[in-house]
Scaffold this motif. Structure first.
Motif, PDB file in Angstrom:
ATOM      1  N   ARG A 172       0.865  -1.185   0.000  1.00  0.00           N
ATOM      2  CA  ARG A 172       0.000   0.000   0.000  1.00  0.00           C
ATOM      3  C   ARG A 172       0.896   1.227   0.000  1.00  0.00           C
ATOM      4  O   ARG A 172       1.998   1.198   0.528  1.00  0.00           O
ATOM      5  N   SER A 173       0.367   2.282  -0.537  1.00  0.00           N
ATOM      6  CA  SER A 173       1.103   3.538  -0.482  1.00  0.00           C
ATOM      7  C   SER A 173       1.107   4.014   0.967  1.00  0.00           C
ATOM      8  O   SER A 173       0.272   3.584   1.771  1.00  0.00           O
ATOM      9  N   PRO A 174       2.008   4.913   1.333  1.00  0.00           N
ATOM     10  CA  PRO A 174       1.986   5.441   2.696  1.00  0.00           C
ATOM     11  C   PRO A 174       0.629   6.054   3.051  1.00  0.00           C
ATOM     12  O   PRO A 174       0.138   5.876   4.164  1.00  0.00           O
ATOM     13  N   LEU A 175      -0.005   6.729   2.103  1.00  0.00           N
ATOM     14  CA  LEU A 175      -1.319   7.320   2.361  1.00  0.00           C
ATOM     15  C   LEU A 175      -2.368   6.227   2.558  1.00  0.00           C
ATOM     16  O   LEU A 175      -3.201   6.302   3.454  1.00  0.00           O
ATOM     17  N   GLY A 176      -2.315   5.186   1.745  1.00  0.00           N
ATOM     18  CA  GLY A 176      -3.247   4.068   1.890  1.00  0.00           C
ATOM     19  C   GLY A 176      -3.121   3.401   3.235  1.00  0.00           C
ATOM     20  O   GLY A 176      -4.119   3.072   3.885  1.00  0.00           O
ATOM     21  N   SER A 177      -1.893   3.209   3.705  1.00  0.00           N
ATOM     22  CA  SER A 177      -1.686   2.606   5.024  1.00  0.00           C
ATOM     23  C   SER A 177      -2.224   3.508   6.122  1.00  0.00           C
ATOM     24  O   SER A 177      -2.816   3.036   7.096  1.00  0.00           O
ATOM     25  N   LEU A 178      -2.024   4.797   5.963  1.00  0.00           N
ATOM     26  CA  LEU A 178      -2.506   5.745   6.966  1.00  0.00           C
ATOM     27  C   LEU A 178      -4.030   5.763   7.018  1.00  0.00           C
ATOM     28  O   LEU A 178      -4.629   5.728   8.092  1.00  0.00           O
ATOM     29  N   LEU A 179      -4.669   5.776   5.860  1.00  0.00           N
ATOM     30  CA  LEU A 179      -6.131   5.849   5.803  1.00  0.00           C
ATOM     31  C   LEU A 179      -6.815   4.546   6.190  1.00  0.00           C
ATOM     32  O   LEU A 179      -7.810   4.544   6.894  1.00  0.00           O
ATOM     33  N   PHE A 180      -6.276   3.427   5.713  1.00  0.00           N
ATOM     34  CA  PHE A 180      -6.957   2.156   5.886  1.00  0.00           C
ATOM     35  C   PHE A 180      -6.347   1.276   6.965  1.00  0.00           C
ATOM     36  O   PHE A 180      -6.899   0.246   7.308  1.00  0.00           O
ATOM     37  N   GLY A 181      -5.202   1.666   7.492  1.00  0.00           N
ATOM     38  CA  GLY A 181      -4.553   0.841   8.498  1.00  0.00           C
ATOM     39  C   GLY A 181      -3.951  -0.389   7.858  1.00  0.00           C
ATOM     40  O   GLY A 181      -3.980  -0.567   6.658  1.00  0.00           O
ATOM     41  N   SER A 182      -3.402  -1.235   8.676  1.00  0.00           N
ATOM     42  CA  SER A 182      -2.755  -2.428   8.172  1.00  0.00           C
ATOM     43  C   SER A 182      -2.941  -3.551   9.170  1.00  0.00           C
ATOM     44  O   SER A 182      -2.524  -3.437  10.320  1.00  0.00           O
ATOM     45  N   VAL A 183      -3.573  -4.618   8.729  1.00  0.00           N
ATOM     46  CA  VAL A 183      -3.727  -5.794   9.576  1.00  0.00           C
ATOM     47  C   VAL A 183      -2.349  -6.328   9.934  1.00  0.00           C
ATOM     48  O   VAL A 183      -2.077  -6.654  11.092  1.00  0.00           O
ATOM     49  N   SER A 184      -1.452  -6.399   8.954  1.00  0.00           N
ATOM     50  CA  SER A 184      -0.099  -6.905   9.205  1.00  0.00           C
ATOM     51  C   SER A 184       0.597  -6.097  10.284  1.00  0.00           C
ATOM     52  O   SER A 184       1.227  -6.654  11.187  1.00  0.00           O
ATOM     53  N   GLN A 185       0.486  -4.782  10.197  1.00  0.00           N
ATOM     54  CA  GLN A 185       1.135  -3.920  11.180  1.00  0.00           C
ATOM     55  C   GLN A 185       0.542  -4.137  12.571  1.00  0.00           C
ATOM     56  O   GLN A 185       1.275  -4.262  13.549  1.00  0.00           O
TER      57      GLN A 185
END
Length: 173
Positions: free
Chosen positions: A103-116
């Motif tokens: 995911r783009s950095p913005l995508g990770s920020l907006l949608f979060g990350s299950v992996s994270q």
């Protein structure tokens, strides 16, 4: 015995990437059990659908069995990261192998990350793999800071996510 929890979704390439990573663990064939987990949004779907009813789950299960690796399945519903951690605890997993998606950095920020979320809250090792077709060579590079990008070679990248440079260039393959 070494127990591995392998959460899956419907992406076959990502699931096979996870399976290959698990198959490369030391002494895998005789000493490992893989539990495929699918987390559904809807509880009624989870109760009536097993991971092997999903094409990716069925293919991975067959792939493990063809290699003599013990595989089991589980389905649940709810928040994916919480359910993954709960399942790992229930089966006494020694490791979790997730199939990450880019995911783009913005995508990770907006949608979060299950992996994270799983990585940060897990008390056992977490391995994050990609799909089988993940690119190993960068497709773009920022000449100012050297930041590399992996994606579709035909994509134009206007601004570097690292330094803000405005001339990210395609890399010749």
């Amino acid at each position: 015995m070494y127990d591995v929890l392998m959460p899956i979704d419907s992406d076959e390439e990502r699931a096979m990437g996870q399976a290959r990573a698990i198959s490369e663990l030391p002494a895998v064939r005789d000493q490992i059990t893989v539990t495929l987990l699918h987390v559904f949004d809807d509880e009624s779907v989870a109760e009536n659908t097993s991971p092997t009813q999903i094409t990716a789950g069925r293919n991975v299960q067959e792939w493990f069995r063809d290699r003599g690796i013990t595989v089991e399945t589980m389905s649940t519903s709810g928040d994916p990261s919480s359910e993954i951690l709960d399942a790992a605890s229930r089966i006494g997993a020694d490791q979790i192998v997730l199939g990450g998606r880019k995911r783009s950095p913005l995508g990770s920020l907006l949608f979060g990350s299950v992996s994270q979320a799983v990585m940060l809250d897990s008390e056992i090792p977490v391995t994050i793999t990609g799909g089988l077709d993940e690119r190993t060579q960068p497709t773009h590079r920022c000449p100012s800071c050297g930041e590399e990008y992996y994606g579709d070679p035909g994509t134009e990248i206007a601004t570097c996510r690292s330094c803000g440079g405005s001339k990210v260039e395609a890399v010749d393959a």
